[in-house]
Structure formats: structure tokens, C-alpha cells
Design an enzyme around this catalytic site. Structure first.
Site, PDB file in Angstrom:
ATOM      1  N   GLY A  58       0.807  -1.082  -0.026  1.00 48.35           N
ATOM      2  CA  GLY A  58      -0.272   0.325  -0.281  1.00 48.35           C
ATOM      3  C   GLY A  58       0.903   0.882  -0.127  1.00 48.35           C
ATOM      4  N   GLY A  59       1.779   1.150  -0.843  1.00 47.33           N
ATOM      5  CA  GLY A  59       2.624   2.198  -0.752  1.00 47.33           C
ATOM      6  C   GLY A  59       2.661   3.387  -1.186  1.00 47.33           C
ATOM      7  N   SER A  60       1.176   3.581  -2.263  1.00 44.07           N
ATOM      8  CA  SER A  60       1.530   4.384  -3.558  1.00 44.07           C
ATOM      9  C   SER A  60       0.997   6.257  -3.071  1.00 44.07           C
ATOM     10  CB  SER A  60       0.839   3.742  -4.720  1.00 44.07           C
ATOM     11  OG  SER A  60      -0.474   3.781  -4.186  1.00 44.07           O
ATOM     12  N   ASN A  79       1.069  -2.192   5.113  1.00 46.19           N
ATOM     13  CA  ASN A  79       0.679  -0.551   5.197  1.00 46.19           C
ATOM     14  C   ASN A  79      -0.168  -0.736   5.079  1.00 46.19           C
ATOM     15  OD1 ASN A  79       0.714   2.495   5.869  1.00 46.19           O
ATOM     16  ND2 ASN A  79       0.446   1.866   3.451  1.00 46.19           N
ATOM     17  N   SER A 101      -3.225   0.884  13.904  1.00 41.16           N
ATOM     18  CA  SER A 101      -4.290   1.874  14.467  1.00 41.16           C
ATOM     19  C   SER A 101      -4.534   2.104  15.871  1.00 41.16           C
ATOM     20  CB  SER A 101      -5.501   2.085  13.789  1.00 41.16           C
ATOM     21  OG  SER A 101      -6.539   3.323  14.292  1.00 41.16           O
ATOM     22  N   TYR A 155     -12.574  -2.279  10.362  1.00 43.93           N
ATOM     23  CA  TYR A 155     -11.437  -1.584   9.751  1.00 43.93           C
ATOM     24  C   TYR A 155     -10.716  -1.832  11.775  1.00 43.93           C
ATOM     25  CZ  TYR A 155      -7.427   1.744   9.992  1.00 43.93           C
ATOM     26  OH  TYR A 155      -6.381   2.291   9.803  1.00 43.93           O
ATOM     27  N   ALA A 201     -10.252  -5.675  12.491  1.00 45.94           N
ATOM     28  CA  ALA A 201      -8.646  -5.804  12.023  1.00 45.94           C
ATOM     29  C   ALA A 201      -7.324  -5.591  12.244  1.00 45.94           C
ATOM     30  CB  ALA A 201      -8.779  -5.825  10.612  1.00 45.94           C
ATOM     31  N   LYS A 202      -7.365  -4.347  12.672  1.00 48.99           N
ATOM     32  CA  LYS A 202      -6.131  -4.048  13.799  1.00 48.99           C
ATOM     33  C   LYS A 202      -5.887  -3.573  15.126  1.00 48.99           C
ATOM     34  CE  LYS A 202      -5.149  -1.317  10.145  1.00 48.99           C
ATOM     35  NZ  LYS A 202      -4.128  -1.936   9.285  1.00 48.99           N
ATOM     36  N   ILE A 213      -4.245  10.555  10.742  1.00 45.44           N
ATOM     37  CA  ILE A 213      -3.531  11.441   9.986  1.00 45.44           C
ATOM     38  C   ILE A 213      -4.031  12.102   8.536  1.00 45.44           C
ATOM     39  CG2 ILE A 213      -0.971  11.142   8.402  1.00 45.44           C
ATOM     40  CD1 ILE A 213      -0.742  10.312  11.221  1.00 45.44           C
TER      41      ILE A 213
END
Length: 249
Positions: free
Chosen positions: A14-16, A84, A136, A148, A151-152, A181
Site C-alpha cells: 500500500g505504498g502508493s 501498511n 491504528s 477496520y 482487523a487492526k 493523520i
């Protein structure tokens, strides 16, 4: 401070965009060779000679196998893996289908578990490695979408379990738990655009530091945890949140 990350081979899922893009650029600026795995090729990629792109949907098991094979065919050693990739879906628990919970876990949790499993044999061969899981603060408390958060929460538990399992082989596993963020492609920017006064009130009430965090403030913590400067940090998930979290652990 020299983090000695030059020529390290780093995978960032997920680095884009968003936090992932900031992490990828930060490693590249330290002289590392970065492999971004994402569904779309980032527009800024040409700015960095040491960043390459591998297309893949990491919510799919066979795609994770293909992606890792493609990477390992080119790079004999992987020194750092940053799990990520992530995203949120659904609404309240009652209103959210079981399928959406399963989808959220495939993307946010099982992708990290599987990518870690796939890279461990390579790291064991070299007797070193670092895995960083981006979770998170809401993996420790309620807030936001349950799919979410659940899962985190699993990712934080996984981080500690895997860390204890592989540290005898010279592999360190840690996590970073960002708070709210702000970046152009994120949900917080959308909420600011929709209702700026509501978001000002949110920041005033919920974030003691008085502002949203930046992707760069997360990426600098990731760099530290990935480096030998953090050699005695094992199994920790560090909050990066300006004091936002209510948890005490």
C-alpha cells in the site's frame, strides 16, 4: 542520525499514497531500495530512482503469492517488510454484512500475516530482518468503523506473537499505531472538505496536540523501528497520535 538503511531492500505494501507513500519516500531518501506493492502505479514514482512498483491486490491470496515470487525472483534478500496496506468499509456492526467483515480482514489483517509468512524464510537465511505492521490507535479502543478496528486489533496481537516467535532468528517485529493523520487522499481531508467547523471541533476535543498528524511523522517512526537503532524494541506497537489515544498500554 545515520540509520544505516543504505542499500537495504524494503517492501512497502500500500505504498502508493498517504502514509505508505511517505514511508516509501523516507526509505528511499535514506538510500534504501524500495519495492511498492499497490493496485495503482503512483504518479510520483519517476522522482525516485531506487523505488520500483509491483502491481497487486493484496486482499487476494493468490495475488500475494504472485507478488512475493516476483519480488524474490529479482531480490535475493529482503531486509524490511512494512505491512501498511489497508482500508475501511461498512457501517455499524448490525448494519454491516459478514462479507464486509471478511473483506476487511483479508485486506487489513490477512495480507500482513501472509506477506510476513512469505518473507520469513528469506530473512531467516540472512539471520536478520525487520517487519513493521501499521495498525491504528483504534485497534485498542472503539472509534471509527468496526470492521477496520477489529482487523487492526488482530494485527496488534499478531505483531507481539510473531515478534516473540522470530526474534531468536534475528528478526524483529514491531508495529506503529497512527492516530488521525491528514493527507490529501485520506478520509480526514474528505471530512474537512465536507464540514470544516465540525473537524475543528473534533481536533480541539480529541487531539491534545491540537492538530492532525502528518504522514511524515509516522514514517520517521517506521524508519527508526526498522533500523538497528531500535535493536532492543521487539513486539511493541507504538502510538503516533499526538496524545489522541485513551489507552494506557
Amino acid at each position: 542520525m545515520n540509520l544505516h538503511l543504505t542499500n537495504k531492500n524494503v517492501i512497502v505494501t500500500g505504498g502508493s499514497k498517504g502514509i505508505g507513500a511517505s514511508i516509501s519516500k523516507a526509505f528511499a531518501n535514506e538510500g534504501a531500495n524500495v519495492i511498492i506493492v499497490a493496485r495503482e502505479n503512483p504518479s510520483w514514482l519517476d522522482e525516485f530512482e531506487t523505488i520500483t512498483f509491483v502491481k497487486g491486490d493484496l486482499s487476494i491470496t493468490k495475488e500475494r503469492n504472485r507478488v512475493m515470487k516476483e519480488i524474490l525472483d529479482k531480490y535475493r534478500a529482503i531486509h524490511i517488510l512494512v505491512n501498511n496496506v489497508g482500508g475501511s468499509n461498512g457501517a455499524s456492526i448490525e448494519e454491516t454484512s459478514l462479507q464486509l467483515f471478511e473483506d476487511a480482514f483479508q485486506l487489513n489483517y490477512f495480507s500482513a500475516v501472509h506477506m510476513s509468512q512469505l518473507v520469513l524464510p528469506v530473512m531467516k537465511k540472512t539471520g536478520q530482518g525487520s517487519i513493521i505492521n501499521i495498525s491504528s490507535i483504534f485497534g485498542r479502543e472503539s472509534g471509527g468503523k468496526p470492521t477496520y478496528n477489529n482487523a487492526k486489533a488482530a494485527m496488534i496481537s499478531f505483531t507481539k506473537a510473531l515478534a516473540d516467535e522470530v526474534i531468536p532468528f534475528g528478526i524483529r517485529v514491531n508495529g506503529v499505531a497512527p492516530g488521525s493523520i491528514l493527507h490529501p487522499t485520506g478520509n480526514w481531508q474528505k471530512r474537512i472538505d465536507e464540514n470544516p467547523e465540525k473537524m475543528k471541533d473534533f481536533v480541539k476535543k480529541e487531539i491534545p496536540a491540537g492538530r492532525f498528524g502528518t504522514p511524515e511523522e509516522v514514517s520517521q517512526v517506521v524508519l527508526f523501528l526498522s533500523s538497528e537503532k531500535a535493536s532492543w524494541v521487539v513486539g511493541a506497537t507504538l502510538n503516533v497520535d499526538g496524545g489522541q489515544s485513551y489507552s494506557h498500554f
